[in-house]
Scaffold this motif. Structure first.
Motif, PDB file in Angstrom:
ATOM      1  N   GLY A 188       0.828  -1.203   0.000  1.00  0.00           N
ATOM      2  CA  GLY A 188       0.000   0.000   0.000  1.00  0.00           C
ATOM      3  C   GLY A 188       0.865   1.257   0.000  1.00  0.00           C
ATOM      4  N   LEU A 189       0.342   2.308  -0.653  1.00  0.00           N
ATOM      5  CA  LEU A 189       1.060   3.582  -0.591  1.00  0.00           C
ATOM      6  C   LEU A 189       1.068   4.048   0.855  1.00  0.00           C
ATOM      7  N   PRO A 190       2.122   4.701   1.300  1.00  0.00           N
ATOM      8  CA  PRO A 190       2.200   5.064   2.720  1.00  0.00           C
ATOM      9  C   PRO A 190       1.184   6.152   3.067  1.00  0.00           C
ATOM     10  N   SER A 191       0.517   5.982   4.217  1.00  0.00           N
ATOM     11  CA  SER A 191      -0.369   7.055   4.677  1.00  0.00           C
ATOM     12  C   SER A 191       0.312   7.859   5.773  1.00  0.00           C
ATOM     13  N   GLY A 192       1.531   7.463   6.128  1.00  0.00           N
ATOM     14  CA  GLY A 192       2.310   8.176   7.130  1.00  0.00           C
ATOM     15  C   GLY A 192       3.775   7.806   6.957  1.00  0.00           C
ATOM     16  N   PRO A 193       4.617   8.340   7.834  1.00  0.00           N
ATOM     17  CA  PRO A 193       6.054   8.080   7.709  1.00  0.00           C
ATOM     18  C   PRO A 193       6.424   6.614   7.914  1.00  0.00           C
ATOM     19  N   GLN A 194       7.530   6.224   7.277  1.00  0.00           N
ATOM     20  CA  GLN A 194       8.080   4.873   7.459  1.00  0.00           C
ATOM     21  C   GLN A 194       9.572   5.001   7.760  1.00  0.00           C
ATOM     22  N   GLN A 195      10.087   4.061   8.531  1.00  0.00           N
ATOM     23  CA  GLN A 195      11.505   4.081   8.868  1.00  0.00           C
ATOM     24  C   GLN A 195      12.073   2.667   8.861  1.00  0.00           C
ATOM     25  N   PHE A 196      13.380   2.585   8.713  1.00  0.00           N
ATOM     26  CA  PHE A 196      14.060   1.285   8.732  1.00  0.00           C
ATOM     27  C   PHE A 196      15.431   1.496   9.359  1.00  0.00           C
ATOM     28  N   SER A 197      15.846   0.553  10.173  1.00  0.00           N
ATOM     29  CA  SER A 197      17.164   0.649  10.797  1.00  0.00           C
ATOM     30  C   SER A 197      17.803  -0.739  10.811  1.00  0.00           C
ATOM     31  N   LYS A 198      19.105  -0.768  10.594  1.00  0.00           N
ATOM     32  CA  LYS A 198      19.805  -2.068  10.510  1.00  0.00           C
ATOM     33  C   LYS A 198      21.164  -1.954  11.180  1.00  0.00           C
ATOM     34  N   ILE A 199      21.525  -2.981  11.890  1.00  0.00           N
ATOM     35  CA  ILE A 199      22.880  -3.054  12.432  1.00  0.00           C
ATOM     36  C   ILE A 199      23.603  -4.181  11.710  1.00  0.00           C
ATOM     37  N   GLY A 200      24.776  -3.850  11.164  1.00  0.00           N
ATOM     38  CA  GLY A 200      25.631  -4.861  10.540  1.00  0.00           C
ATOM     39  C   GLY A 200      26.989  -4.799  11.192  1.00  0.00           C
ATOM     40  N   THR A 201      27.826  -5.734  10.828  1.00  0.00           N
ATOM     41  CA  THR A 201      29.166  -5.710  11.429  1.00  0.00           C
ATOM     42  C   THR A 201      30.043  -4.647  10.771  1.00  0.00           C
ATOM     43  N   ALA A 218      28.691  -1.509   4.959  1.00  0.00           N
ATOM     44  CA  ALA A 218      28.208  -2.004   3.666  1.00  0.00           C
ATOM     45  C   ALA A 218      28.588  -3.470   3.535  1.00  0.00           C
ATOM     46  N   MET A 219      27.921  -4.157   2.590  1.00  0.00           N
ATOM     47  CA  MET A 219      28.201  -5.584   2.362  1.00  0.00           C
ATOM     48  C   MET A 219      28.061  -6.396   3.638  1.00  0.00           C
ATOM     49  N   ALA A 220      27.057  -6.052   4.434  1.00  0.00           N
ATOM     50  CA  ALA A 220      26.914  -6.748   5.712  1.00  0.00           C
ATOM     51  C   ALA A 220      25.510  -7.324   5.833  1.00  0.00           C
ATOM     52  N   ILE A 221      25.432  -8.617   6.089  1.00  0.00           N
ATOM     53  CA  ILE A 221      24.142  -9.231   6.423  1.00  0.00           C
ATOM     54  C   ILE A 221      23.771  -8.698   7.809  1.00  0.00           C
ATOM     55  N   SER A 222      22.489  -8.399   7.986  1.00  0.00           N
ATOM     56  CA  SER A 222      22.125  -7.699   9.217  1.00  0.00           C
ATOM     57  C   SER A 222      22.347  -8.573  10.459  1.00  0.00           C
ATOM     58  N   VAL A 223      22.833  -7.915  11.504  1.00  0.00           N
ATOM     59  CA  VAL A 223      22.887  -8.554  12.826  1.00  0.00           C
ATOM     60  C   VAL A 223      21.477  -8.491  13.410  1.00  0.00           C
ATOM     61  N   CYS A 224      20.816  -7.427  13.071  1.00  0.00           N
ATOM     62  CA  CYS A 224      19.496  -7.151  13.620  1.00  0.00           C
ATOM     63  C   CYS A 224      18.914  -5.973  12.834  1.00  0.00           C
ATOM     64  N   SER A 225      17.608  -5.968  12.600  1.00  0.00           N
ATOM     65  CA  SER A 225      17.025  -4.842  11.865  1.00  0.00           C
ATOM     66  C   SER A 225      15.587  -4.615  12.321  1.00  0.00           C
ATOM     67  N   PHE A 226      15.082  -3.435  11.977  1.00  0.00           N
ATOM     68  CA  PHE A 226      13.722  -3.098  12.422  1.00  0.00           C
ATOM     69  C   PHE A 226      13.078  -2.143  11.422  1.00  0.00           C
ATOM     70  N   GLY A 227      11.826  -2.414  11.091  1.00  0.00           N
ATOM     71  CA  GLY A 227      11.049  -1.540  10.218  1.00  0.00           C
ATOM     72  C   GLY A 227       9.834  -1.011  10.966  1.00  0.00           C
ATOM     73  N   LEU A 228       9.464   0.226  10.654  1.00  0.00           N
ATOM     74  CA  LEU A 228       8.316   0.832  11.342  1.00  0.00           C
ATOM     75  C   LEU A 228       7.498   1.660  10.353  1.00  0.00           C
ATOM     76  N   LEU A 281      17.905  -4.073  19.311  1.00  0.00           N
ATOM     77  CA  LEU A 281      16.539  -3.993  18.790  1.00  0.00           C
ATOM     78  C   LEU A 281      15.720  -2.947  19.564  1.00  0.00           C
ATOM     79  N   ALA A 282      15.865  -2.948  20.890  1.00  0.00           N
ATOM     80  CA  ALA A 282      15.135  -1.966  21.706  1.00  0.00           C
ATOM     81  C   ALA A 282      15.551  -0.551  21.310  1.00  0.00           C
ATOM     82  N   ILE A 283      16.826  -0.366  21.066  1.00  0.00           N
ATOM     83  CA  ILE A 283      17.308   0.974  20.700  1.00  0.00           C
ATOM     84  C   ILE A 283      16.816   1.357  19.304  1.00  0.00           C
ATOM     85  N   MET A 284      16.904   0.409  18.348  1.00  0.00           N
ATOM     86  CA  MET A 284      16.449   0.723  16.988  1.00  0.00           C
ATOM     87  C   MET A 284      14.956   1.046  16.965  1.00  0.00           C
ATOM     88  N   ALA A 285      14.169   0.297  17.760  1.00  0.00           N
ATOM     89  CA  ALA A 285      12.722   0.544  17.768  1.00  0.00           C
ATOM     90  C   ALA A 285      12.432   1.925  18.347  1.00  0.00           C
TER      91      ALA A 285
END
Ligand SMILES: Cc1cc2nc3c(=O)[nH]c(=O)nc-3n(C[C@H](O)[C@H](O)[C@H](O)COP(=O)(O)OP(=O)(O)OC[C@H]3O[C@@H](n4cnc5c(N)ncnc54)[C@H](O)[C@@H]3O)c2cc1C
Length: 289
Positions: free
Chosen positions: A165-178, A181-191, A270-274
């Motif tokens: 769906g088209l966004p009706s409000g803001p969206q965010q994404f955060s990722k921690i890698g080692t 760049a070129m890093a598979i995520s250690v942990c990630s979060f979308g909102l 994860l708590a911090i990214m959220a």
């Protein structure tokens, strides 16, 4: 190994019915790694790159129908404002070469808990369109991941598209890698925020056997914003609320220790990214007034 290159979608579906064990290949950035390391040796490879429909996207009412073979680079370049959460996640994938080849359909096919598209798709309440010669069905992305690197596809099915769906409000994404760049995520979060229905969407990556939502945390944040009249006033997001949201997101995860990080680190980050993504999205919401 046989290599099939159907030029049409109908022929691709017919081939998957004839050879249910055939491994589809789109960008090949997962499949070729598996072949090169001899992790699997399929009897049949089904190359989908000749099927034009898979590489197309279209606006269908209030949603984007994203062909399974649209690359991350094209999502970034062509859909940055229409699919902001997925575009943010796409920018963190691999390197330019990987983003030029890799597709969201391939990320869903692999269904790794660490895949970067998943938290964004979960937060955006996407649906996965899958097809076979028997017909087409749409699977809510929450039901698509059924185990570690396992998805809800039947043996004769292929992913045709993703509906977002088209966004009706803001969206965010955060990722921690080692690294950056070129890093598979250690942990990630979308909102995602849904101001018109006073709701919050979430997606947790790399912190459970499958990508998953944090339903209770999302309800908590949405209801707290409602009770404090913040959706209307657009006043600042109380820091304590963002922190409590982060703690509740952490409560929805069940990570393991592995080579990329410990379970304890994943929970903490994860708590911090959220909390941070909630703060960033809320700032965007206030600015949009
Ligand atoms: C160096 C490197 C860095 C990477 N970095 C990241 C990263 O940062 N984040 C991340 O998420 N991933 C990363 N990856 C993994 C990979 O790039 C992604 O998972 C990508 O989305 C895979 O897409 P693809 O088109 O290349 O898939 P492919 O390799 O072609 O296929 C992947 C899987 O999906 C299946 N598949 C493909 N298309 C379909 C279809 N239409 N229907 C049904 N099944 C299908 C295949 O059979 C296979 O099982 C990286 C890979 C490499 C090699």
């Amino acid at each position: 190994m046989d290599f099939l290159q159907p030029p049409t979608w109908a022929q691709a579906l017919a081939a998957k019915t004839e050879y249910p064990g055939a491994v589809p290949i789109a960008g090949g950035t997962d499949v070729m790694v598996g072949l090169n390391f001899d992790r699997h040796r399929p009897e049949v490879l089904l190359d989908l790159t000749r099927v034009p429909e898979l590489t197309q996207w279209s606006l269908e009412g209030q949603a984007i129908r994203l062909g399974a073979g649209v690359t991350y680079t094209r999502i970034i370049n062509e859909l940055g404002s229409r699919l902001p959460g997925l575009a943010m996640a796409s920018r963190t994938v691999g390197s330019p070469q990987i983003r030029n080849r890799g597709t969201v359909g391939g990320n869903l096919g692999t269904a790794s808990p660490a895949g970067d598209a998943h938290p964004a798709l979960l937060a955006a309440e996407a649906e996965v369109e899958v097809a076979s010669v028997r017909g087409t069905r749409r699977i809510p992305v929450t039901e698509f991941y059924v185990g570690v690197k396992r998805n809800a596809l039947e043996a004769d099915e292929l992913i045709s598209a993703i509906w977002i769906g088209l966004p009706s409000g803001p969206q965010q994404f955060s990722k921690i890698g080692t690294r950056n760049a070129m890093a598979i995520s250690v942990c990630s979060f979308g909102l995602a925020l849904y101001p018109e229905r006073r709701a919050v969407g979430t997606g947790i990556g790399s912190a459970a056997p499958t990508p998953r939502i944090a339903a209770e945390a999302a309800r908590f944040l949405a209801d707290s914003l409602d009770e404090a009249g913040l959706w209307e006033s657009r006043a600042e997001l109380p820091r304590s609320l963002a922190i409590e949201f982060g703690e509740r997101v952490k409560g929805a995860a069940s990570p393991i220790d592995d080579v990329r990080g410990t379970a304890a680190y994943r929970l903490h980050s994860l708590a911090i990214m959220a909390a941070r993504t909630a703060g960033w999205a809320w700032t965007d919401y206030r600015k949009a007034a």
